[in-house]
Design an enzyme around this catalytic site. Structure first.
Site, short mmCIF file in Angstrom:
data_model
loop_
_atom_site.label_atom_id
_atom_site.label_comp_id
_atom_site.label_asym_id
_atom_site.label_seq_id
_atom_site.Cartn_x
_atom_site.Cartn_y
_atom_site.Cartn_z
CD GLU A 1 3.49 1.59 12.08
OE1 GLU A 1 2.26 1.54 12.01
OE2 GLU A 1 4.22 0.58 12.02
CG HIS B 1 5.39 -0.87 3.59
ND1 HIS B 1 4.60 -1.38 2.59
CD2 HIS B 1 4.73 -1.15 4.74
CE1 HIS B 1 3.51 -1.93 3.13
NE2 HIS B 1 3.58 -1.81 4.42
CG HIS C 1 -0.50 0.32 2.48
ND1 HIS C 1 0.13 -0.61 3.27
CD2 HIS C 1 -0.50 1.47 3.18
CE1 HIS C 1 0.49 -0.02 4.40
NE2 HIS C 1 0.12 1.24 4.37
CE LYS D 1 3.72 -2.52 14.07
NZ LYS D 1 2.97 -1.63 13.19
CG ASP E 1 4.53 -5.51 9.58
OD1 ASP E 1 3.60 -6.03 8.94
OD2 ASP E 1 4.39 -4.46 10.26
C1 BG6 Z 1 1.36 -2.38 7.26
C2 BG6 Z 1 2.01 -3.11 8.40
O1 BG6 Z 1 1.75 -2.93 6.04
O2 BG6 Z 1 1.75 -1.02 7.29
C3 BG6 Z 1 1.63 -2.47 9.73
O3 BG6 Z 1 1.61 -4.46 8.41
C4 BG6 Z 1 1.92 -1.00 9.71
O4 BG6 Z 1 2.30 -3.10 10.81
C5 BG6 Z 1 1.33 -0.34 8.47
O5 BG6 Z 1 1.33 -0.44 10.88
C6 BG6 Z 1 1.79 1.09 8.35
O6 BG6 Z 1 1.08 1.70 7.31
P1 BG6 Z 1 0.86 3.28 7.27
O7 BG6 Z 1 0.19 3.51 5.97
O8 BG6 Z 1 0.02 3.61 8.47
O9 BG6 Z 1 2.23 3.88 7.37
#
Ligand code: BG6
Length: 508
Positions: free
Chosen positions: A222, A246, A184, A346, A241
């Site tokens: 995060e 990402h 995403h 996190k 993860d």
């Molecule tokens: C997800 C992870 O792909 O991305 C999560 O599994 C994480 O652990 C999340 O919290 C973070 O996404 P964003 O868009 O909030 O930065």
């Protein structure tokens, strides 16, 4: 924007968080923007037995609760939900998939959706293979009548071996063009803007190399902990993860060569080349190039924050990393010798994702400055929140002499007041509907990313003496991560203080 053909979207794992928090609100938003086809249906699939009516109520409540833009008219959500259906199914039951097939054919005929199906796997990763096998056995992946596309959530595999195995299995069943591996982050506007910023402007590209850039830093922090996902997270950890997908995708887009066109494969070929040029980290160098950590309990502004090991569904003696920082190099003409530093964690002080390009210092110390340090410009690409771009440079302080002050030139996306920034899932779901795979990871990208991480995973598995540093929740992770950064007095960029501090601020 191209309008998708009529279709049915089937969501496996429809009772999960992803469906209610992200997918259904994203489809609702596409509908309100008139980006859904004229005829469509969304089928939620799950083991739980619930009626269409209950599913519709649950999803319209989810739209109200989780849509990024406030939904003031509840009737809009309720009337959208009329296109939602629920089909109870055990993913391991081949017969169940035959029933799903008849159900879809009947619905498709009734609604006139032309046999086009998208299957979204929003399930635990352990079910991806069995669902794909059963879809294929039932003939649901054959594209004789309409298109058949499969969206697969991350993590795609657990390591190189399982990633390769999953790709191999999928390729036995369907073609690569039918597979959309979703990350995403690639759906985020600011991540896509990296391409535009780099390749639509003439002024950045000449500087974008080892001659002018000292180091590149990518942070994805995060403030939340693992919340309700302790069970999944404890067997995953930050490396799988966040880094495998990402963070490495952001490295790819930051470091890639200009693609020859905007064609999906032209872009993905360039990202792949970056991954292939990542200098392998030797297992014996892992303790020096990779720092892992785990948050411990602490007090954040007077509130108790639970330590990772005491989170729900987490093993009390878990060594799973909730923080990881890596230093590595890219062995190619453009980046030879430039260190890349990436980190994610996190329970850090704030939620921020940014890419920091640190330019080299000026060659000569001409002006007086309080710090006595030479000037070094920074370009900060803020992915989230407060999306924008900031250039830090030096100016003369008004008055006598030549005192220097570091100032900001900044652009905030929110200043484009009348332009709405779509959510990542909206963008990506729409892309799948129109068959554009540019923003999805290809098989070879995923495999090469796993290959880069393999020595880290192996070293951690073999050597329990490699430390998992504890860090108090609400701080910037283990201090040892600073040792990764080469150079006197150099540290990571800290966009805000620790949460534990009295005042919390976040500066772009
Ligand atoms: C997800 C992870 O792909 O991305 C999560 O599994 C994480 O652990 C999340 O919290 C973070 O996404 P964003 O868009 O909030 O930065």
């Amino acid at each position: 924007m191209e309008n998708p053909k009529n279709l049915i979207i089937v969501i496996f794992g429809a009772s999960g968080d992803l469906a209610s928090r992200k997918l259904i609100p994203a489809i609702f938003s596409l509908k309100t923007q008139k980006l859904m086809p004229e005829k469509y249906a969304i089928i939620g699939v799950g083991r739980t037995i619930i009626s269409n009516e209950d599913f519709r109520t649950k999803m319209s409540d989810a739209i109200i609760s989780f849509s990024e833009e406030k939904v003031t008219d509840k009737n809009l959500a309720t009337s959208f939900a009329e296109n939602l259906f629920y089909f109870p199914l055990d993913s391991s039951s081949a017969e169940g998939f035959l029933e799903l097939k008849s159900y879809l054919s009947e619905l498709s005929l009734r609604l006139g959706t032309g046999g086009n199906y998208i299957f979204y796997m929003a399930t635990p990763p352990s079910l991806y293979e069995v669902i794909a096998v059963n879809l294929s056995k039932a003939g649901l992946t054959d594209q004789e009548i309409g298109f058949r596309r499969l969206i697969i959530e991350k993590p795609f595999g657990y390591d190189l071996e399982s990633g390769l195995k999953l790709n191999k299995k999928l390729h036995e069943l369907i073609s690569e063009e039918q597979i959309y591996r979703i990350d995403h982050y690639l759906g985020k506007e600011t991540v896509q803007n990296l391409l535009v910023m780099r390749f639509a402007n003439g002024m950045f590209e000449p500087l974008w190399n080892r001659n002018y850039i000292h180091r590149i830093e990518i942070t994805s922090a995060e403030s939340i902990g693992v919340e309700q996902r302790g069970g999944y997270y404890d067997s995953s950890g930050a490396l799988r993860d966040m880094v495998q997908n990402h963070l490495l995708q952001m490295v790819g887009l930051t470091a890639m060569e200009p693609p020859s066109s905007l064609d999906a494969n032209a872009i993905r070929n360039e990202v792949l080349k970056v991954f292939q040029s990542l200098q392998p980290i030797k297992e014996e160098d892992v303790p020096n190039q990779v720092i892992r950590g785990q948050y411990t309990g602490s007090l954040i502004r007077g509130e108790c924050a639970t330590g990772y090991r005491y989170e729900k569904d987490v093993n009390v003696s878990s060594r799973t990393e909730t923080y990881v920082a890596i230093k590595f190099f890219i062995n190619n003409w453009r980046w030879g010798g430039v260190p890349f530093y990436i980190r994610t964690g996190k329970r850090l002080p704030t939620r921020v994702t940014e890419i920091v390009i640190h330019f080299k210092q000026t060659p000569h110390h001409l002006f007086q400055r309080q710090s006595g340090k030479l000037s070094a410009n920074q370009l900060i690409i803020r992915i989230q929140p407060d999306e924008g771009i900031l250039l830090k440079f030096d100016m003369k302080e008004p008055g006598a002499g030549f005192n220097i002050k570091n100032v900001n030139m900044d652009f905030h996306y929110k200043d484009l007041a009348d332009i709405r920034v779509p959510s990542a899932y909206e963008r990506l779901l729409h892309d799948v509907m129109v068959g554009d795979s540019t923003l999805f990871s290809r098989d070879d990208e995923v495999e090469t990313a796993w290959k880069f991480l393999e020595p880290i995973q192996k070293a951690w598995a073999k050597n329990p003496e490699i430390k998992v540093f504890g860090y108090p929740a609400g701080t910037w992770g283990p201090e040892h991560a600073n040792d990764l950064i080469e150079g006197d007095d150099l540290t990571w960029r800290y966009p805000c203080k620790n949460m534990a501090d009295d005042e919390l601020y976040c500066e772009l």
